[in-house]
Design a protein around this motif. Structure first.
Motif, PDB file in Angstrom:
ATOM      1  N   GLY A 157      43.641  81.330  25.271  1.00 33.12           N
ATOM      2  CA  GLY A 157      43.013  80.126  24.747  1.00 33.12           C
ATOM      3  C   GLY A 157      43.666  79.648  23.466  1.00 33.12           C
ATOM      4  N   SER A 158      42.882  78.914  22.684  1.00 28.16           N
ATOM      5  CA  SER A 158      43.363  78.385  21.411  1.00 28.16           C
ATOM      6  C   SER A 158      42.208  78.399  20.416  1.00 28.16           C
ATOM      7  CB  SER A 158      43.907  76.970  21.591  1.00 28.16           C
ATOM      8  OG  SER A 158      42.877  76.104  22.032  1.00 28.16           O
ATOM      9  N   ILE A 159      42.585  78.311  19.136  1.00 28.89           N
ATOM     10  CA  ILE A 159      41.587  78.345  18.067  1.00 28.89           C
ATOM     11  C   ILE A 159      42.173  77.638  16.850  1.00 28.89           C
ATOM     12  CG2 ILE A 159      42.298  80.555  17.035  1.00 28.89           C
ATOM     13  CD1 ILE A 159      39.044  81.044  17.184  1.00 28.89           C
ATOM     14  N   THR A 160      41.299  77.175  15.982  1.00 33.41           N
ATOM     15  CA  THR A 160      41.714  76.579  14.711  1.00 33.41           C
ATOM     16  C   THR A 160      41.352  77.545  13.596  1.00 33.41           C
ATOM     17  OG1 THR A 160      41.299  74.364  15.577  1.00 33.41           O
ATOM     18  CG2 THR A 160      41.492  74.576  13.187  1.00 33.41           C
ATOM     19  N   MET A 161      42.344  77.900  12.780  1.00 30.85           N
ATOM     20  CA  MET A 161      42.098  78.694  11.582  1.00 30.85           C
ATOM     21  C   MET A 161      41.920  77.707  10.432  1.00 30.85           C
ATOM     22  SD  MET A 161      44.451  81.594   9.671  1.00 30.85           S
ATOM     23  CE  MET A 161      45.834  80.461   9.469  1.00 30.85           C
ATOM     24  N   LEU A 162      40.755  77.756   9.800  1.00 29.84           N
ATOM     25  CA  LEU A 162      40.478  76.897   8.664  1.00 29.84           C
ATOM     26  C   LEU A 162      40.732  77.684   7.389  1.00 29.84           C
ATOM     27  CD1 LEU A 162      38.401  76.095  11.075  1.00 29.84           C
ATOM     28  CD2 LEU A 162      37.406  74.667   9.322  1.00 29.84           C
ATOM     29  N   GLU A 170      43.329  73.361   4.572  1.00 33.30           N
ATOM     30  CA  GLU A 170      44.124  72.993   5.747  1.00 33.30           C
ATOM     31  C   GLU A 170      43.629  73.703   6.992  1.00 33.30           C
ATOM     32  OE1 GLU A 170      48.290  74.531   5.879  1.00 33.30           O
ATOM     33  OE2 GLU A 170      47.777  75.413   3.944  1.00 33.30           O
ATOM     34  N   ASP A 171      43.959  73.106   8.135  1.00 35.62           N
ATOM     35  CA  ASP A 171      43.655  73.667   9.447  1.00 35.62           C
ATOM     36  C   ASP A 171      44.966  74.029  10.124  1.00 35.62           C
ATOM     37  OD1 ASP A 171      41.092  72.867   8.834  1.00 35.62           O
ATOM     38  OD2 ASP A 171      40.921  71.399  10.452  1.00 35.62           O
ATOM     39  N   VAL A 172      44.961  75.165  10.822  1.00 38.07           N
ATOM     40  CA  VAL A 172      46.146  75.611  11.541  1.00 38.07           C
ATOM     41  C   VAL A 172      45.737  75.846  12.989  1.00 38.07           C
ATOM     42  CG1 VAL A 172      47.953  77.360  11.710  1.00 38.07           C
ATOM     43  CG2 VAL A 172      47.048  76.723   9.461  1.00 38.07           C
ATOM     44  N   GLU A 173      46.375  75.111  13.900  1.00 32.79           N
ATOM     45  CA  GLU A 173      46.097  75.265  15.325  1.00 32.79           C
ATOM     46  C   GLU A 173      46.903  76.439  15.860  1.00 32.79           C
ATOM     47  OE1 GLU A 173      43.760  73.406  16.739  1.00 32.79           O
ATOM     48  OE2 GLU A 173      43.529  72.326  14.844  1.00 32.79           O
ATOM     49  N   VAL A 190      50.625  84.602  16.191  1.00 32.83           N
ATOM     50  CA  VAL A 190      50.212  85.725  15.356  1.00 32.83           C
ATOM     51  C   VAL A 190      49.906  85.210  13.953  1.00 32.83           C
ATOM     52  CG1 VAL A 190      51.027  87.857  14.258  1.00 32.83           C
ATOM     53  CG2 VAL A 190      51.550  87.410  16.668  1.00 32.83           C
ATOM     54  N   VAL A 191      48.863  85.764  13.344  1.00 35.85           N
ATOM     55  CA  VAL A 191      48.492  85.444  11.965  1.00 35.85           C
ATOM     56  C   VAL A 191      48.437  86.745  11.190  1.00 35.85           C
ATOM     57  CG1 VAL A 191      46.646  84.589  10.459  1.00 35.85           C
ATOM     58  CG2 VAL A 191      47.112  83.437  12.626  1.00 35.85           C
ATOM     59  N   ILE A 192      48.979  86.749   9.989  1.00 34.30           N
ATOM     60  CA  ILE A 192      48.774  87.839   9.050  1.00 34.30           C
ATOM     61  C   ILE A 192      47.833  87.268   7.997  1.00 34.30           C
ATOM     62  CG2 ILE A 192      49.806  89.536   7.511  1.00 34.30           C
ATOM     63  CD1 ILE A 192      50.798  89.598  10.530  1.00 34.30           C
ATOM     64  N   GLN A 193      46.584  87.662   8.069  1.00 36.58           N
ATOM     65  CA  GLN A 193      45.546  87.158   7.168  1.00 36.58           C
ATOM     66  C   GLN A 193      45.555  88.060   5.941  1.00 36.58           C
ATOM     67  OE1 GLN A 193      43.398  84.868   5.648  1.00 36.58           O
ATOM     68  NE2 GLN A 193      43.214  84.293   7.791  1.00 36.58           N
ATOM     69  N   ASN A 194      45.963  87.504   4.806  1.00 34.04           N
ATOM     70  CA  ASN A 194      46.262  88.275   3.610  1.00 34.04           C
ATOM     71  C   ASN A 194      45.148  88.184   2.572  1.00 34.04           C
ATOM     72  OD1 ASN A 194      48.148  89.985   2.523  1.00 34.04           O
ATOM     73  ND2 ASN A 194      49.788  88.473   2.491  1.00 34.04           N
ATOM     74  N   GLY A 195      43.916  88.483   2.973  1.00 34.73           N
ATOM     75  CA  GLY A 195      42.797  88.470   2.035  1.00 34.73           C
ATOM     76  C   GLY A 195      42.426  87.083   1.550  1.00 34.73           C
ATOM     77  N   THR A 196      42.657  86.056   2.362  1.00 30.77           N
ATOM     78  CA  THR A 196      42.358  84.679   1.955  1.00 30.77           C
ATOM     79  C   THR A 196      41.047  84.207   2.581  1.00 30.77           C
ATOM     80  OG1 THR A 196      43.618  83.781   3.809  1.00 30.77           O
ATOM     81  CG2 THR A 196      44.800  84.076   1.724  1.00 30.77           C
ATOM     82  N   SER A 197      40.471  83.171   1.988  1.00 22.73           N
ATOM     83  CA  SER A 197      39.291  82.537   2.564  1.00 22.73           C
ATOM     84  C   SER A 197      39.693  81.873   3.871  1.00 22.73           C
ATOM     85  CB  SER A 197      38.731  81.477   1.620  1.00 22.73           C
ATOM     86  OG  SER A 197      38.332  82.064   0.402  1.00 22.73           O
ATOM     87  N   HIS A 198      38.869  82.090   4.907  1.00 22.90           N
ATOM     88  CA  HIS A 198      39.193  81.514   6.205  1.00 22.90           C
ATOM     89  C   HIS A 198      37.959  81.483   7.102  1.00 22.90           C
ATOM     90  CE1 HIS A 198      39.422  85.836   6.884  1.00 22.90           C
ATOM     91  NE2 HIS A 198      39.233  85.594   8.183  1.00 22.90           N
ATOM     92  N   ALA A 199      38.044  80.661   8.140  1.00 18.80           N
ATOM     93  CA  ALA A 199      37.034  80.605   9.201  1.00 18.80           C
ATOM     94  C   ALA A 199      37.775  80.325  10.496  1.00 18.80           C
ATOM     95  CB  ALA A 199      36.007  79.511   8.927  1.00 18.80           C
ATOM     96  N   TRP A 200      37.124  80.643  11.613  1.00 22.32           N
ATOM     97  CA  TRP A 200      37.702  80.405  12.936  1.00 22.32           C
ATOM     98  C   TRP A 200      36.815  79.418  13.670  1.00 22.32           C
ATOM     99  CZ3 TRP A 200      42.310  82.512  13.049  1.00 22.32           C
ATOM    100  CH2 TRP A 200      42.563  83.661  12.301  1.00 22.32           C
ATOM    101  N   ALA A 201      37.418  78.396  14.263  1.00 19.11           N
ATOM    102  CA  ALA A 201      36.665  77.388  15.004  1.00 19.11           C
ATOM    103  C   ALA A 201      37.350  77.132  16.343  1.00 19.11           C
ATOM    104  CB  ALA A 201      36.575  76.089  14.202  1.00 19.11           C
ATOM    105  N   ASN A 202      36.638  77.394  17.411  1.00 16.24           N
ATOM    106  CA  ASN A 202      37.162  77.077  18.737  1.00 16.24           C
ATOM    107  C   ASN A 202      36.711  75.667  19.062  1.00 16.24           C
ATOM    108  OD1 ASN A 202      37.764  76.725  21.417  1.00 16.24           O
ATOM    109  ND2 ASN A 202      37.096  78.763  22.041  1.00 16.24           N
ATOM    110  N   ARG A 203      37.599  74.724  18.897  1.00 17.98           N
ATOM    111  CA  ARG A 203      37.299  73.310  19.137  1.00 17.98           C
ATOM    112  C   ARG A 203      37.709  72.883  20.534  1.00 17.98           C
ATOM    113  NH1 ARG A 203      39.505  71.569  13.145  1.00 17.98           N
ATOM    114  NH2 ARG A 203      37.645  72.220  12.011  1.00 17.98           N
TER     115      ARG A 203
END
Length: 180
Positions: free
Chosen positions: A129-134, A138-141, A147-160
């Motif tokens: 599938g797909s997801i938006t990383m907020l 900014e938003d990243v589709e 692959v994402v390396i999430q480095n302790g940053t503020s984020h949310a996941w939205a399946n739009r």
């Protein structure tokens, strides 16, 4: 929500030291909560330090919590069903994250109710599938294979989108609030 079962095969050793299958079946440690509709976390394995200790006991036979053990890791699959914008109006991120022992990770006043920040480095891969990383601004589709390396940053996941998204995560304990 129809949660896709994840088959988990764990190897080990028999009494003669030969490689064997120690566990084989659907991963049983699944968290699906009404405070975060359309999202299910399935814990597959966890370690409590590095170097990791091999064990014949199931280290995720416990309640699902967001963070890995101190100095350890957690490997999980998360299913994100398509997000209903109407549900977000009444969403309570603190309650949803409290169910995972992580109410303090929610970012107050953020642009998405499930925006959070953890003291971890996370390796994440979109499997299906797909997801938006907020992020903060900014938003990243992301699509299957990204692959994402999430480095302790503020984020949310939205399946739009209109189909479930499956993601694999390895969360690694990374205490502190600054990059090293």
């Amino acid at each position: 929500m129809d949660v896709r079962p994840i088959r988990r095969v764990v190897t080990g050793h028999d009494k003669r030291g030969r490689a064997v299958v120690a566990m084989d079946g659907p991963a049983a440690n699944v968290l699906h909560r009404p405070s975060r509709p359309g999202v299910a976390l399935t814990d597959l394995w966890a370690t409590s330090g590095t170097p990791a200790a091999r064990t014949d006991r199931d280290p995720v036979d416990r309640p699902v919590v967001l963070h890995p053990p101190p100095g350890g890791t957690v490997f999980r699959i998360i299913q994100f069903d398509p997000e209903n914008p109407g549900d977000l109006v009444h969403a309570d991120g603190a309650t949803a994250f409290a169910a995972m022992g992580a109410a303090a990770t929610v970012v107050a006043g953020a642009r998405h109710p499930y925006m959070h920040r953890t003291d971890t480095v996370d390796y994440a891969m979109v499997l299906q599938g797909s997801i938006t990383m907020l992020l903060d601004d900014e938003d990243v589709e992301l699509r299957a294979g990204d692959v994402v390396i999430q480095n302790g940053t503020s984020h949310a996941w939205a399946n739009r989108g209109d189909a479930p998204c499956l993601m694999a995560f390895v969360l690694i304990d990374a205490p502190g609030d600054r990059p090293r």
